[in-house]
Design a protein around this motif. Structure first.
Motif, PDB file in Angstrom:
ATOM      1  N   LYS A  90       0.832  -1.343  -0.090  1.00 36.02           N
ATOM      2  CA  LYS A  90       0.043   0.049   0.004  1.00 36.02           C
ATOM      3  C   LYS A  90       1.080   1.326   0.026  1.00 36.02           C
ATOM      4  O   LYS A  90       0.608   2.356  -0.611  1.00 36.02           O
ATOM      5  CB  LYS A  90      -1.047  -0.222   1.180  1.00 36.02           C
ATOM      6  CG  LYS A  90      -2.132  -1.123   1.360  1.00 36.02           C
ATOM      7  CD  LYS A  90      -3.013  -1.203   0.133  1.00 36.02           C
ATOM      8  CE  LYS A  90      -3.868  -2.059   0.208  1.00 36.02           C
ATOM      9  NZ  LYS A  90      -5.000  -2.055  -0.820  1.00 36.02           N
TER      10      LYS A  90
ATOM     11  N   VAL B 183       1.797   1.735  -3.381  1.00 34.28           N
ATOM     12  CA  VAL B 183       0.511   2.474  -4.225  1.00 34.28           C
ATOM     13  C   VAL B 183       0.265   3.676  -3.899  1.00 34.28           C
ATOM     14  O   VAL B 183      -0.093   4.663  -4.715  1.00 34.28           O
ATOM     15  CB  VAL B 183      -0.902   1.733  -3.775  1.00 34.28           C
ATOM     16  CG1 VAL B 183      -1.979   2.146  -4.272  1.00 34.28           C
ATOM     17  CG2 VAL B 183      -0.794   0.078  -4.247  1.00 34.28           C
ATOM     18  N   LEU B 184       0.526   4.274  -2.535  1.00 35.73           N
ATOM     19  CA  LEU B 184       0.317   5.659  -2.347  1.00 35.73           C
ATOM     20  C   LEU B 184       1.717   6.508  -2.953  1.00 35.73           C
ATOM     21  O   LEU B 184       1.169   7.438  -3.520  1.00 35.73           O
ATOM     22  CB  LEU B 184       0.709   5.962  -0.928  1.00 35.73           C
ATOM     23  CG  LEU B 184       1.114   7.205  -0.167  1.00 35.73           C
ATOM     24  CD1 LEU B 184      -0.241   8.082  -0.344  1.00 35.73           C
ATOM     25  CD2 LEU B 184       1.414   7.241   1.259  1.00 35.73           C
TER      26      LEU B 184
ATOM     27  N   VAL C 212       0.371   6.901  -6.475  1.00 36.01           N
ATOM     28  CA  VAL C 212      -0.811   7.668  -6.678  1.00 36.01           C
ATOM     29  C   VAL C 212      -0.236   9.151  -6.691  1.00 36.01           C
ATOM     30  O   VAL C 212      -0.462   9.907  -7.307  1.00 36.01           O
ATOM     31  CB  VAL C 212      -1.692   7.604  -5.447  1.00 36.01           C
ATOM     32  CG1 VAL C 212      -2.806   8.743  -5.378  1.00 36.01           C
ATOM     33  CG2 VAL C 212      -2.500   6.273  -5.557  1.00 36.01           C
TER      34      VAL C 212
ATOM     35  N   LYS D 296       1.350  10.251  -9.791  1.00 41.99           N
ATOM     36  CA  LYS D 296       0.190  10.358 -10.998  1.00 41.99           C
ATOM     37  C   LYS D 296      -0.480  11.833 -10.629  1.00 41.99           C
ATOM     38  O   LYS D 296      -0.702  12.484 -11.698  1.00 41.99           O
ATOM     39  CB  LYS D 296      -0.891   9.412 -10.555  1.00 41.99           C
ATOM     40  CG  LYS D 296      -2.015   9.286 -11.662  1.00 41.99           C
ATOM     41  CD  LYS D 296      -3.300   8.428 -11.301  1.00 41.99           C
ATOM     42  CE  LYS D 296      -4.033   9.386 -10.506  1.00 41.99           C
ATOM     43  NZ  LYS D 296      -5.291   8.998 -10.324  1.00 41.99           N
ATOM     44  N   GLU D 297      -0.902  12.069  -9.317  1.00 46.36           N
ATOM     45  CA  GLU D 297      -1.364  13.335  -9.000  1.00 46.36           C
ATOM     46  C   GLU D 297      -0.352  14.470  -9.374  1.00 46.36           C
ATOM     47  O   GLU D 297      -0.837  15.476  -9.781  1.00 46.36           O
ATOM     48  CB  GLU D 297      -1.841  13.518  -7.588  1.00 46.36           C
ATOM     49  CG  GLU D 297      -2.982  12.610  -7.146  1.00 46.36           C
ATOM     50  CD  GLU D 297      -4.415  12.967  -7.963  1.00 46.36           C
ATOM     51  OE1 GLU D 297      -4.524  14.293  -7.995  1.00 46.36           O
ATOM     52  OE2 GLU D 297      -5.081  11.990  -8.485  1.00 46.36           O
TER      53      GLU D 297
ATOM     54  N   THR E 264       2.099  18.830  -4.576  1.00 43.91           N
ATOM     55  CA  THR E 264       1.161  18.987  -5.771  1.00 43.91           C
ATOM     56  C   THR E 264       0.959  20.146  -6.062  1.00 43.91           C
ATOM     57  O   THR E 264       0.442  21.059  -5.391  1.00 43.91           O
ATOM     58  CB  THR E 264      -0.161  18.245  -5.302  1.00 43.91           C
ATOM     59  OG1 THR E 264       0.147  16.854  -4.728  1.00 43.91           O
ATOM     60  CG2 THR E 264      -0.916  17.813  -6.493  1.00 43.91           C
TER      61      THR E 264
ATOM     62  N   THR F 130     -10.429  10.673  -1.168  1.00 40.43           N
ATOM     63  CA  THR F 130     -10.464   9.263  -1.791  1.00 40.43           C
ATOM     64  C   THR F 130      -9.040   8.978  -2.304  1.00 40.43           C
ATOM     65  O   THR F 130      -8.886   7.811  -2.853  1.00 40.43           O
ATOM     66  CB  THR F 130     -11.516   9.304  -2.861  1.00 40.43           C
ATOM     67  OG1 THR F 130     -11.176  10.398  -3.737  1.00 40.43           O
ATOM     68  CG2 THR F 130     -13.111   9.517  -2.029  1.00 40.43           C
ATOM     69  N   GLY F 131      -8.212  10.137  -2.427  1.00 42.58           N
ATOM     70  CA  GLY F 131      -7.028   9.813  -2.965  1.00 42.58           C
ATOM     71  C   GLY F 131      -6.025   9.666  -1.821  1.00 42.58           C
ATOM     72  O   GLY F 131      -5.597   8.694  -1.289  1.00 42.58           O
ATOM     73  N   PHE F 132      -5.202  10.653  -1.537  1.00 47.13           N
ATOM     74  CA  PHE F 132      -4.034  10.813  -0.475  1.00 47.13           C
ATOM     75  C   PHE F 132      -4.549  10.142   0.787  1.00 47.13           C
ATOM     76  O   PHE F 132      -3.903   9.496   1.465  1.00 47.13           O
ATOM     77  CB  PHE F 132      -3.512  12.052  -0.411  1.00 47.13           C
ATOM     78  CG  PHE F 132      -2.680  12.579  -1.689  1.00 47.13           C
ATOM     79  CD1 PHE F 132      -2.064  11.857  -2.545  1.00 47.13           C
ATOM     80  CD2 PHE F 132      -2.483  13.886  -2.074  1.00 47.13           C
ATOM     81  CE1 PHE F 132      -1.491  12.247  -3.263  1.00 47.13           C
ATOM     82  CE2 PHE F 132      -1.822  14.293  -2.986  1.00 47.13           C
ATOM     83  CZ  PHE F 132      -1.285  13.412  -3.907  1.00 47.13           C
TER      84      PHE F 132
ATOM     85  N   ARG G  13      -5.435   6.402   1.044  1.00 48.52           N
ATOM     86  CA  ARG G  13      -4.004   5.798   0.816  1.00 48.52           C
ATOM     87  C   ARG G  13      -3.131   5.729   1.763  1.00 48.52           C
ATOM     88  O   ARG G  13      -2.434   4.655   2.093  1.00 48.52           O
ATOM     89  CB  ARG G  13      -3.449   6.295  -0.559  1.00 48.52           C
ATOM     90  CG  ARG G  13      -4.187   6.181  -1.934  1.00 48.52           C
ATOM     91  CD  ARG G  13      -4.557   4.754  -2.167  1.00 48.52           C
ATOM     92  NE  ARG G  13      -5.237   4.727  -3.497  1.00 48.52           N
ATOM     93  CZ  ARG G  13      -5.661   3.756  -4.087  1.00 48.52           C
ATOM     94  NH1 ARG G  13      -5.374   2.407  -3.593  1.00 48.52           N
ATOM     95  NH2 ARG G  13      -6.446   3.951  -4.995  1.00 48.52           N
TER      96      ARG G  13
END
Length: 158
Positions: A55, A58-59, A62, A65-66, A112, A146-148, A151
């Motif tokens: 995970k 995955v974080l 993500v 991607k962001e 970001t 729902t994102g950061f 995660r």
């Protein structure tokens, strides 16, 4: 093993941000990562047994991607001739409770493009975020939740 994996992730992040995957730069990233982990060793030791490595990857994915999508969005916003920006600050209700998690979320938001963590309330239940284009604060809150935030909860379970 977790220390090594986190250090390798920090090294790869260093290389990606600096744009150089040369051996000397990777070694420098490894050294900077080790120094960073040594500085937060007490907090890291307390959270070490609660890290889900898959995970965490995955974080990281993500985040990258962001980072890419936000950079493109900001670039498109600023090259428009009319530049219809609606900057603003919104209050994001936190479901994260640990200082480490809140700090990580605030840093991911700040890194970001187009967003900046401004402050955390004294009761640590609200994070104030400045957005370059804040025409829909509810959508921004949903994206963070729902994102950061989700995660982070998955990567660092209680």
């Amino acid at each position: 093993m977790t220390f090594l994996m986190v250090n390798v992730l920090l090294m790869l992040t260093w290389a990606a941000v600096s744009g150089s995957f040369t051996i000397p730069n990777l070694l420098l990233g490894l050294a900077v990562g080790a120094l960073s982990l040594w500085l937060v060793r007490e907090q890291f030791a307390a959270a070490r047994h609660r890290v889900n490595p898959v995970k965490l990857l995955v974080l990281t994915a993500v985040f990258f991607k962001e980072l890419s999508l936000s950079a493109i969005k900001v670039a498109l916003l600023v090259i428009r001739p009319d530049m219809q920006l609606r900057p603003g600050i919104f209050a994001f209700p936190l479901t994260l409770t640990r200082d480490f998690e809140i700090t990580l979320l605030a840093n991911l938001i700040t890194l970001t493009p187009g967003t900046l963590s401004v402050d955390v309330s004294e009761d640590r239940k609200t994070l104030y975020v400045h957005a370059l284009d804040c025409h829909d604060p509810a959508a921004e809150k949903r994206a963070i939740s729902t994102g950061f935030e989700r995660r982070i909860r998955e990567a660092f379970p209680l």
